[in-house]
Motif scaffolding. Structure first.
Motif, PDB file in Angstrom:
ATOM      1  N   ILE A   1       7.655  11.419  -9.202  1.00  9.93           N
ATOM      2  CA  ILE A   1       7.384  10.153  -8.906  1.00  9.93           C
ATOM      3  C   ILE A   1       7.348   9.654  -7.438  1.00  9.93           C
ATOM      4  N   GLN A   2       8.215  10.053  -6.801  1.00 11.90           N
ATOM      5  CA  GLN A   2       8.485   9.747  -5.242  1.00 11.90           C
ATOM      6  C   GLN A   2       7.077  10.126  -4.571  1.00 11.90           C
ATOM      7  N   ILE A   3       6.818  11.344  -4.908  1.00 11.55           N
ATOM      8  CA  ILE A   3       5.626  12.261  -3.998  1.00 11.55           C
ATOM      9  C   ILE A   3       4.155  11.418  -4.670  1.00 11.55           C
ATOM     10  N   ASN A   4       4.104  11.519  -5.865  1.00 14.25           N
ATOM     11  CA  ASN A   4       2.777  11.081  -6.391  1.00 14.25           C
ATOM     12  C   ASN A   4       2.607   9.509  -6.679  1.00 14.25           C
ATOM     13  N   LEU A   5       3.580   8.750  -6.643  1.00 13.31           N
ATOM     14  CA  LEU A   5       3.495   7.499  -6.802  1.00 13.31           C
ATOM     15  C   LEU A   5       4.007   6.551  -5.735  1.00 13.31           C
ATOM     16  N   ASN A   6       5.256   6.751  -5.547  1.00  9.39           N
ATOM     17  CA  ASN A   6       6.190   5.884  -4.450  1.00  9.39           C
ATOM     18  C   ASN A   6       5.528   6.085  -3.203  1.00  9.39           C
ATOM     19  N   SER A   7       5.333   7.438  -2.553  1.00 13.82           N
ATOM     20  CA  SER A   7       4.828   7.603  -1.166  1.00 13.82           C
ATOM     21  C   SER A   7       3.256   6.938  -1.196  1.00 13.82           C
ATOM     22  N   VAL A   8       2.462   6.863  -2.177  1.00 10.49           N
ATOM     23  CA  VAL A   8       1.161   6.335  -2.179  1.00 10.49           C
ATOM     24  C   VAL A   8       1.349   4.814  -2.011  1.00 10.49           C
ATOM     25  N   PHE A   9       2.113   4.160  -2.746  1.00 11.47           N
ATOM     26  CA  PHE A   9       2.350   2.811  -2.626  1.00 11.47           C
ATOM     27  C   PHE A   9       2.912   2.463  -0.959  1.00 11.47           C
ATOM     28  N   GLN A  10       3.852   3.470  -0.704  1.00  7.77           N
ATOM     29  CA  GLN A  10       4.371   3.128   0.720  1.00  7.77           C
ATOM     30  C   GLN A  10       3.243   3.228   1.874  1.00  7.77           C
ATOM     31  N   LEU A  11       2.522   4.430   1.781  1.00  5.84           N
ATOM     32  CA  LEU A  11       1.807   4.399   2.684  1.00  5.84           C
ATOM     33  C   LEU A  11       0.442   3.464   2.743  1.00  5.84           C
ATOM     34  N   SER A  12       0.034   3.147   1.501  1.00  8.55           N
ATOM     35  CA  SER A  12      -0.936   2.206   1.340  1.00  8.55           C
ATOM     36  C   SER A  12      -0.365   0.663   1.835  1.00  8.55           C
ATOM     37  N   GLN A  13       0.721   0.316   1.524  1.00 10.21           N
ATOM     38  CA  GLN A  13       1.479  -0.916   2.214  1.00 10.21           C
ATOM     39  C   GLN A  13       1.187  -0.734   3.799  1.00 10.21           C
ATOM     40  N   LEU A  14       1.827   0.207   4.111  1.00 15.58           N
ATOM     41  CA  LEU A  14       1.950   0.324   5.684  1.00 15.58           C
ATOM     42  C   LEU A  14       0.527   0.279   6.160  1.00 15.58           C
ATOM     43  N   VAL A  15      -0.613   0.985   6.003  1.00 13.98           N
ATOM     44  CA  VAL A  15      -1.932   0.828   6.342  1.00 13.98           C
ATOM     45  C   VAL A  15      -2.693  -0.322   5.958  1.00 13.98           C
ATOM     46  N   GLY A  16      -2.340  -0.886   4.601  1.00 14.30           N
ATOM     47  CA  GLY A  16      -2.858  -2.145   4.501  1.00 14.30           C
ATOM     48  C   GLY A  16      -2.212  -3.423   5.398  1.00 14.30           C
ATOM     49  N   ARG A  17      -0.953  -3.337   5.213  1.00 12.20           N
ATOM     50  CA  ARG A  17      -0.503  -4.234   6.432  1.00 12.20           C
ATOM     51  C   ARG A  17      -1.151  -4.345   7.776  1.00 12.20           C
ATOM     52  N   ALA A  18      -1.181  -3.057   8.463  1.00 14.26           N
ATOM     53  CA  ALA A  18      -1.620  -3.004   9.710  1.00 14.26           C
ATOM     54  C   ALA A  18      -3.131  -3.165   9.887  1.00 14.26           C
ATOM     55  N   LEU A  19      -4.060  -2.979   8.705  1.00  9.69           N
ATOM     56  CA  LEU A  19      -5.266  -3.405   8.605  1.00  9.69           C
ATOM     57  C   LEU A  19      -5.523  -4.844   8.811  1.00  9.69           C
ATOM     58  N   ILE A  20      -4.540  -5.469   7.892  1.00 10.41           N
ATOM     59  CA  ILE A  20      -4.600  -6.915   7.834  1.00 10.41           C
ATOM     60  C   ILE A  20      -4.275  -7.673   9.089  1.00 10.41           C
ATOM     61  N   GLU A  21      -3.257  -7.063   9.905  1.00  7.30           N
ATOM     62  CA  GLU A  21      -2.910  -7.658  11.113  1.00  7.30           C
ATOM     63  C   GLU A  21      -3.812  -7.706  12.292  1.00  7.30           C
ATOM     64  N   ARG A  22      -4.546  -6.561  11.949  1.00 10.53           N
ATOM     65  CA  ARG A  22      -5.771  -6.185  12.926  1.00 10.53           C
ATOM     66  C   ARG A  22      -6.956  -7.008  12.639  1.00 10.53           C
ATOM     67  N   LYS A  23      -7.122  -7.489  11.554  1.00  8.70           N
ATOM     68  CA  LYS A  23      -8.328  -8.103  10.698  1.00  8.70           C
ATOM     69  C   LYS A  23      -9.499  -7.241  10.977  1.00  8.70           C
ATOM     70  N   ALA A  24      -8.960  -6.133  10.523  1.00  6.17           N
ATOM     71  CA  ALA A  24     -10.122  -4.988  10.383  1.00  6.17           C
ATOM     72  C   ALA A  24     -10.237  -4.492   9.168  1.00  6.17           C
ATOM     73  N   PRO A  25     -11.710  -4.039   8.898  1.00  6.41           N
ATOM     74  CA  PRO A  25     -12.010  -3.360   7.442  1.00  6.41           C
ATOM     75  C   PRO A  25     -11.231  -2.125   7.193  1.00  6.41           C
ATOM     76  N   GLY A  26     -11.040  -1.557   6.222  1.00  8.58           N
ATOM     77  CA  GLY A  26     -10.463  -0.424   5.880  1.00  8.58           C
ATOM     78  C   GLY A  26     -10.646   0.324   4.393  1.00  8.58           C
ATOM     79  N   LYS A  27     -10.537   1.400   4.330  1.00 10.65           N
ATOM     80  CA  LYS A  27     -10.546   1.785   3.159  1.00 10.65           C
ATOM     81  C   LYS A  27      -9.285   2.940   2.642  1.00 10.65           C
ATOM     82  N   ILE A  28      -8.890   2.727   1.531  1.00 10.89           N
ATOM     83  CA  ILE A  28      -7.927   3.607   0.824  1.00 10.89           C
ATOM     84  C   ILE A  28      -8.630   4.232  -0.552  1.00 10.89           C
ATOM     85  N   VAL A  29      -8.407   5.610  -0.527  1.00 13.19           N
ATOM     86  CA  VAL A  29      -8.930   6.499  -1.433  1.00 13.19           C
ATOM     87  C   VAL A  29      -7.545   7.176  -2.222  1.00 13.19           C
ATOM     88  N   ASN A  30      -7.132   6.840  -3.348  1.00 13.17           N
ATOM     89  CA  ASN A  30      -6.211   7.446  -4.063  1.00 13.17           C
ATOM     90  C   ASN A  30      -6.671   8.646  -4.774  1.00 13.17           C
TER      91      ASN A  30
END
Length: 252
Positions: A112-141
């Motif tokens: 669960i940690q590798i397959n799900l939790n880390s997916v959320f953690q990385l998505s949250q980190l990247v998503g937050r940074a994109l929003i702060e930069r006001k930049a478009p982005g792509k996340i593919v799981n």
């Protein structure tokens, strides 16, 4: 713009987790060929060989995504080197098989940690940074056929991949107005090192091929090409989708 230019990823930085071999390495190579600068992550296996085969500005990073601190470490190291991340491919994953009645809880937690939790953690980190930069982005799981089917002796894997499909939709709903598309790929039976025992089992291999309408195992390149599409401007109006790349398995 010529239609093929919509698939270019020039001036984009992409992070691919689990890029040391198999599907992840193929995705990293394909993104680079489309013009992206690629951060190649390795977990238990280093990704230096993948980065070296790509060349250019590609670089390898190692982080333990079975640890709750691994995602933050990886994000910090990649952004320290490249400044930002435009594309995140959550490919890293693991599978541990046991009968459900005997499934050790520590193995459940690891999957669960590798397959799900880390997916959320990385998505949250990247998503937050994109929003702060006001930049478009792509996340593919990277989801799975077991996002839809239960499987046998893999309750943690099936639970994690089912959750990845739902997480994909939840994040897509929140971040679409911010110009961030979140999608998933559900691979079918792909010819990698992980599936070699199945392919070497004459009976099981025959049973699998009889179920696949296209009559063949998938290649990592089949997944890589789909990842390039979902990471590119060609997919700007696609979000919240789990795209089956399975040779027709689920349609059967």
């Amino acid at each position: 713009m010529p239609v093929l230019d919509h698939f270019r990823l020039d001036n984009k930085v992409a992070l691919v987790t689990g890029a040391s071999a198999g599907i992840g390495a193929s995705i990293a190579q394909a993104l680079a060929e489309a013009g992206a600068t690629v951060a190649c992550h390795g977990n238990s296996r280093p990704a230096e060989a993948t980065a070296a085969s790509i060349g250019g500005n590609a670089a390898a990073f190692q982080a333990d995504l079975s640890s709750t601190e691994g995602a933050q470490q990886l994000f910090d190291e990649v952004t320290a080197k490249f400044g930002h991340i435009d594309i995140l491919i959550n490919n890293a994953g693991t599978i541990i098989r046991h009968e459900a009645v005997d499934y050790p809880f520590e193995d459940w937690q690891r999957v669960i940690q590798i397959n799900l939790n880390s997916v959320f953690q990385l998505s949250q980190l990247v998503g937050r940074a994109l929003i702060e930069r006001k930049a478009p982005g792509k996340i593919v799981n990277i989801a799975s056929l077991l996002s839809f089917q239960g499987g046998i002796r893999v309750p943690a894997y099936a639970a994690s991949k089912g959750a990845v499909a739902q997480l994909t939709k939840a994040l897509a709903n929140e971040w679409a107005p911010r110009g961030i598309q979140v999608n998933a790929i559900a691979p079918g039976y792909i010819a990698t090192d992980n599936t070699l025992p199945l392919r070497n089992d004459e009976t099981r291999n025959r049973q699998i091929l009889e179920r696949i309408p296209t009559g063949r195992w998938g290649d990592p390149e089949d997944i890589a090409a789909t990842a390039v599409f979902l990471s590119s401007p060609a997919a700007n109006y696609i979000t919240g989708t789990v795209l089956n790349v399975d040779g027709g398995w689920l349609a059967r």
